[in-house]
Design an enzyme around this catalytic site. Structure first.
Site, short mmCIF file in Angstrom:
data_model
loop_
_atom_site.label_atom_id
_atom_site.label_comp_id
_atom_site.label_asym_id
_atom_site.label_seq_id
_atom_site.Cartn_x
_atom_site.Cartn_y
_atom_site.Cartn_z
N TYR A 181 52.24 41.36 29.54
CA TYR A 181 50.96 41.12 30.21
C TYR A 181 51.16 40.27 31.45
CZ TYR A 181 46.35 39.09 31.08
OH TYR A 181 45.19 38.68 31.68
N VAL B 45 43.91 43.70 35.61
CA VAL B 45 44.52 44.12 34.36
C VAL B 45 43.50 44.11 33.24
CG1 VAL B 45 46.18 43.42 32.56
CG2 VAL B 45 46.89 43.49 34.96
N GLU B 46 42.64 43.10 33.22
CA GLU B 46 41.69 42.96 32.12
C GLU B 46 40.64 44.06 32.10
OE1 GLU B 46 41.67 41.05 29.58
OE2 GLU B 46 43.19 39.57 30.08
N THR B 47 40.01 44.34 33.24
CA THR B 47 38.85 45.24 33.22
C THR B 47 38.77 46.22 34.38
OG1 THR B 47 37.45 43.64 34.39
CG2 THR B 47 37.46 43.55 31.97
N ILE C 151 44.64 39.24 37.32
CA ILE C 151 44.08 39.12 35.97
C ILE C 151 42.84 39.98 35.79
CG2 ILE C 151 42.78 37.50 34.50
CD1 ILE C 151 44.96 35.46 34.99
#
Length: 330
Positions: free
Chosen positions: A312, A108-110, A105
């Site tokens: 996602y 993928v997010e940042t 997570i």
């Protein structure tokens, strides 16, 4: 929902009315909400980025996947795992959420904190609260959601002693390494490094603990797979019926089999509900590949509570597990 012509919200009637409503609700007698909402700027790029693609535009899982399962992100994930191994294991033991999922997570997010966003959260949230693109099929509901997040940002700012104009994040107002919306920062944020405050911008430990707590709160079940591969029995396949609930787990393994979806032997013994997840791979008429299908479990659905997209969820799963495989090879 017409777009107001001014570039800021200082003279926007709906914005000012909402600000005064917040001040009354929160008992902010100093006019905190109105003071800061008057300083919010309407951001045209936010509106463009939130405007949905034209109906019928095919998505492409293979292209989407390649954005995240690539050498730079894998190596950054491996470094993140090595640097924070003890914290990841602690979170896994405390919350029951596997380290690979937390790593997936945040990656993928940042990209492990390398890209946390450059939009002022106050501007992004105000723009989406009062000028949400009308083309969106759920414009009214989404506008209401962003109004609530704008209120949460003002509350978070006041509690932390940070000016609302100081927060930077995504075009949707998500902030920090895990890209939490303001309400989730307050609801699920964890002081996991023990320094006395929750800092999702600069503390990887707080981000790790907060992601784990979030997933636990939405019902993550330790030991349950996220999905199973599937094969189709074309003579019995009832594809429309299976896809009707979208990603909501609805069918048991026996019902899926009766509707033409074969699971591997261990999947047939799965006790909980399943969803048939469909991932497009471009337009087949223009050289696109056949669609990808998996049977998503309740844990797959939990990941989509972080971002309501099956694409996602699959990217998070594949990135996290690929980084774990590298870590085990060390």
């Amino acid at each position: 929902m017409g777009t107001f012509s001014t570039a800021c919200y200082a003279q926007h009637p709906a914005a000012l009315a909402f600000a005064r409503e917040i001040d009354a609700q929160e008992s902010w007698t100093d006019g905190w909400a109105e003071r800061w909402i008057r300083q919010a700027q309407r951001h045209p790029q936010v509106i463009r980025l939130m405007t949905p693609a034209p109906a019928g535009t095919p998505r492409n899982w293979n292209v989407y996947r390649d954005r995240f399962i690539e050498p730079r992100r894998l190596q950054a994930g491996l470094r993140f795992w090595r640097e924070h191994e003890a914290t990841l294991r602690r979170a896994e033991q405390e919350f029951g959420v596997p380290a690979w999922l937390i790593v997936g997570i945040i990656g993928v997010e940042t990209l492990y904190g390398q890209h946390t966003g450059t939009f002022r959260a106050l501007d992004a949230l105000a723009t989406l609260a009062f000028d949400f693109p009308a083309e969106h099929p759920r414009a009214e509901q989404r506008s209401a959601f962003f109004r609530s997040e704008l209120q949460a940002l003002l509350r978070l700012s006041r509690e932390q002693g940070v000016p609302p104009t100081a927060w930077l994040g995504s075009y949707a107002g998500a902030m920090g390494l895990p890209q939490f919306m303001p309400s989730n920062w307050m609801r699920y944020g964890v002081d996991y490094d023990g320094d006395g405050h929750i800092d999702l911008l600069n503390s990887p430990a707080d981000a790790i603990g907060s992601v784990a707590r979030y997933l636990q709160a939405f019902g993550w079940q330790s030991g349950m797979p996220t999905h199973y591969p599937v094969e189709f029995d074309l003579d019995r396949l009832a594809l429309d019926a299976l896809l009707a609930p979208s990603i909501l787990p609805t069918f048991d393994a026996q019902t899926m089999a009766s509707k033409g979806v074969r699971l591997p032997s261990h999947g047939r013994e799965h006790a909980g509900p399943l969803a048939l997840v469909e991932l497009e791979n471009g337009d087949p008429a223009r050289g696109g590949a056949p669609r990808t299908y998996v049977a998503g479990t309740q844990n797959f659905y939990v990941i989509t509570r972080y971002n309501q997209s099956s694409y996602y969820a699959m990217a998070v799963i594949e990135l996290g597990q690929a980084v774990e495989a590298l870590w085990r090879q060390r």
